[in-house]
Design a protein around this motif. Structure first.
Motif, mmCIF file in Angstrom:
data_model
loop_
_atom_site.group_PDB
_atom_site.id
_atom_site.type_symbol
_atom_site.label_atom_id
_atom_site.label_comp_id
_atom_site.label_asym_id
_atom_site.label_seq_id
_atom_site.Cartn_x
_atom_site.Cartn_y
_atom_site.Cartn_z
ATOM 1 N N LEU A 38 -4.555 1.821 -0.505
ATOM 2 C CA LEU A 38 -3.511 2.553 0.207
ATOM 3 C C LEU A 38 -4.068 3.790 0.904
ATOM 4 C CD1 LEU A 38 -0.594 2.143 -2.343
ATOM 5 C CD2 LEU A 38 -0.694 1.192 -0.023
ATOM 6 N N SER A 39 -5.035 4.447 0.271
ATOM 7 C CA SER A 39 -5.675 5.608 0.904
ATOM 8 C C SER A 39 -6.441 5.194 2.157
ATOM 9 C CB SER A 39 -6.625 6.305 -0.062
ATOM 10 O OG SER A 39 -5.911 6.856 -1.135
ATOM 11 N N MET A 40 -7.198 4.126 2.056
ATOM 12 C CA MET A 40 -7.969 3.652 3.210
ATOM 13 C C MET A 40 -7.055 3.081 4.300
ATOM 14 S SD MET A 40 -11.425 1.864 1.651
ATOM 15 C CE MET A 40 -10.530 0.525 0.898
ATOM 16 N N LYS A 41 -5.971 2.455 3.883
ATOM 17 C CA LYS A 41 -5.049 1.795 4.806
ATOM 18 C C LYS A 41 -4.424 2.797 5.790
ATOM 19 C CE LYS A 41 -0.874 -1.063 4.745
ATOM 20 N NZ LYS A 41 0.119 -1.697 3.904
ATOM 21 N N THR A 90 3.802 -5.218 -4.730
ATOM 22 C CA THR A 90 4.920 -5.200 -3.782
ATOM 23 C C THR A 90 5.639 -3.852 -3.856
ATOM 24 O OG1 THR A 90 5.168 -7.596 -3.909
ATOM 25 C CG2 THR A 90 7.078 -6.350 -3.112
ATOM 26 N N GLU A 91 5.911 -3.392 -5.075
ATOM 27 C CA GLU A 91 6.577 -2.098 -5.247
ATOM 28 C C GLU A 91 5.748 -0.945 -4.679
ATOM 29 O OE1 GLU A 91 7.625 -1.578 -9.365
ATOM 30 O OE2 GLU A 91 9.034 -3.266 -9.333
ATOM 31 N N LEU A 92 4.427 -1.051 -4.782
ATOM 32 C CA LEU A 92 3.543 0.002 -4.277
ATOM 33 C C LEU A 92 3.376 -0.046 -2.759
ATOM 34 C CD1 LEU A 92 0.804 -0.143 -7.055
ATOM 35 C CD2 LEU A 92 2.382 1.752 -6.626
ATOM 36 N N GLY A 93 3.827 -1.128 -2.145
ATOM 37 C CA GLY A 93 3.743 -1.245 -0.698
ATOM 38 C C GLY A 93 2.477 -1.893 -0.183
ATOM 39 N N CYS A 94 1.813 -2.653 -1.040
ATOM 40 C CA CYS A 94 0.597 -3.340 -0.593
ATOM 41 C C CYS A 94 0.545 -4.779 -1.132
ATOM 42 C CB CYS A 94 -0.651 -2.555 -0.985
ATOM 43 S SG CYS A 94 -0.782 -2.119 -2.728
ATOM 44 N N PRO A 95 1.598 -5.578 -0.883
ATOM 45 C CA PRO A 95 1.604 -6.952 -1.400
ATOM 46 C C PRO A 95 0.491 -7.806 -0.812
ATOM 47 C CG PRO A 95 3.351 -6.675 0.205
ATOM 48 C CD PRO A 95 2.769 -5.300 -0.057
ATOM 49 N N GLU A 96 -0.040 -7.410 0.337
ATOM 50 C CA GLU A 96 -1.081 -8.203 0.998
ATOM 51 C C GLU A 96 -2.370 -8.288 0.189
ATOM 52 O OE1 GLU A 96 -1.264 -4.019 2.838
ATOM 53 O OE2 GLU A 96 0.294 -5.377 2.135
ATOM 54 N N ILE A 97 -2.614 -7.324 -0.702
ATOM 55 C CA ILE A 97 -3.858 -7.421 -1.487
ATOM 56 C C ILE A 97 -3.689 -8.265 -2.745
ATOM 57 C CG2 ILE A 97 -4.845 -5.315 -0.520
ATOM 58 C CD1 ILE A 97 -4.352 -3.981 -3.305
ATOM 59 N N ASN A 98 -2.461 -8.706 -3.008
ATOM 60 C CA ASN A 98 -2.239 -9.567 -4.166
ATOM 61 C C ASN A 98 -3.123 -10.802 -4.109
ATOM 62 O OD1 ASN A 98 0.787 -10.701 -5.873
ATOM 63 N ND2 ASN A 98 -1.308 -11.183 -6.289
ATOM 64 N N LYS A 157 -9.687 -2.572 8.326
ATOM 65 C CA LYS A 157 -10.943 -2.257 7.640
ATOM 66 C C LYS A 157 -10.702 -2.083 6.141
ATOM 67 C CE LYS A 157 -15.038 0.605 7.955
ATOM 68 N NZ LYS A 157 -15.704 1.683 8.683
ATOM 69 N N ALA A 158 -9.587 -1.475 5.785
ATOM 70 C CA ALA A 158 -9.258 -1.274 4.370
ATOM 71 C C ALA A 158 -9.174 -2.613 3.645
ATOM 72 C CB ALA A 158 -7.939 -0.516 4.237
ATOM 73 N N PHE A 159 -8.486 -3.570 4.263
ATOM 74 C CA PHE A 159 -8.353 -4.893 3.643
ATOM 75 C C PHE A 159 -9.717 -5.549 3.492
ATOM 76 C CE2 PHE A 159 -7.628 -9.418 3.415
ATOM 77 C CZ PHE A 159 -6.587 -9.510 2.511
ATOM 78 N N GLU A 160 -10.533 -5.465 4.525
ATOM 79 C CA GLU A 160 -11.851 -6.104 4.481
ATOM 80 C C GLU A 160 -12.752 -5.454 3.428
ATOM 81 O OE1 GLU A 160 -14.760 -8.937 5.417
ATOM 82 O OE2 GLU A 160 -12.589 -8.885 5.610
ATOM 83 N N VAL A 161 -12.718 -4.152 3.318
ATOM 84 C CA VAL A 161 -13.508 -3.462 2.292
ATOM 85 C C VAL A 161 -13.077 -3.920 0.901
ATOM 86 C CG1 VAL A 161 -13.899 -1.197 1.201
ATOM 87 C CG2 VAL A 161 -14.107 -1.442 3.686
ATOM 88 N N MET A 162 -11.783 -4.011 0.687
ATOM 89 C CA MET A 162 -11.280 -4.462 -0.616
ATOM 90 C C MET A 162 -11.678 -5.911 -0.872
ATOM 91 S SD MET A 162 -9.976 -1.801 -1.903
ATOM 92 C CE MET A 162 -9.262 -2.500 -3.371
ATOM 93 N N ARG A 163 -11.550 -6.752 0.144
ATOM 94 C CA ARG A 163 -11.894 -8.172 -0.013
ATOM 95 C C ARG A 163 -13.352 -8.331 -0.410
ATOM 96 N NH1 ARG A 163 -14.357 -12.168 2.110
ATOM 97 N NH2 ARG A 163 -15.106 -11.030 3.925
ATOM 98 N N VAL A 164 -14.231 -7.652 0.294
ATOM 99 C CA VAL A 164 -15.669 -7.775 0.043
ATOM 100 C C VAL A 164 -16.027 -7.213 -1.334
ATOM 101 C CG1 VAL A 164 -17.939 -6.957 0.799
ATOM 102 C CG2 VAL A 164 -16.310 -7.847 2.474
ATOM 103 N N SER A 165 -15.493 -6.045 -1.676
ATOM 104 C CA SER A 165 -15.863 -5.434 -2.962
ATOM 105 C C SER A 165 -15.279 -6.203 -4.143
ATOM 106 C CB SER A 165 -15.463 -3.963 -3.009
ATOM 107 O OG SER A 165 -14.072 -3.816 -2.938
#
Length: 142
Positions: A9-12, A95-103, A18-26
């Motif tokens: 959420l901070s990176m987003k 979902t509650e935190l506002g980032c369901p896409e990283i589920n 880029k935030a999503f890609e960083v999370m995906r890779v790590s």
């Protein structure tokens, strides 16, 4: 899950893609590391059968109702483990935190962790994180 969501959420705020890609890779790298450790352990005689035998009790504790999941645990068959997750706290909280896409990244972790254990076949065709009604989780001896 919560630290990952906070970092994402901070990176987003600066760059969502880029935030999503960083999370995906790590997250993938961390899960592949755990999977490599399991694969290495599978070289020991009897490990794969032991892992499969222990997976039921571990899953009931780690992915059971006390951990916020709702499941259907299927009757044990020799050389197999099968469960469906019908309610997932990852989905609920992300979902509650506002980032369901990283589920879905958390769902993918299972593939990287359990998908390359010699002598075991991991299959899953559905995940709540990808919009399905359940996660079907299967392990079986090859």
């Amino acid at each position: 899950m919560f630290p990952s969501a906070a970092i994402y959420l901070s990176m987003k705020e600066k760059d969502p893609e880029k935030a999503f890609e960083v999370m995906r890779v790590s997250m993938k790298a961390n899960s592949e590391k755990a999977g490599a450790s399991l694969a290495k352990s599978a070289r020991f005689p009897g490990f794969t059968r032991f892992f499969l035998a222990m997976w039921g009790p571990v899953a009931k504790k780690s992915f059971g109702e006390t951990a916020g999941f709702k499941n259907v645990f299927y009757p044990k068959k020799k050389g197999e483990f099968a469960m469906d997750i019908t309610q997932c706290p990852y989905h609920t909280y992300l979902t509650e935190l506002g980032c369901p896409e990283i589920n879905r990244l958390f769902c993918d972790n299972d593939i990287y962790c359990y998908g390359n254990i010699p002598g075991l076949e991991f299959t899953r065709t559905k995940t709540i994180g990808n919009g399905d009604e359940l996660c079907d989780f299967r392990l079986r001896l090859k």
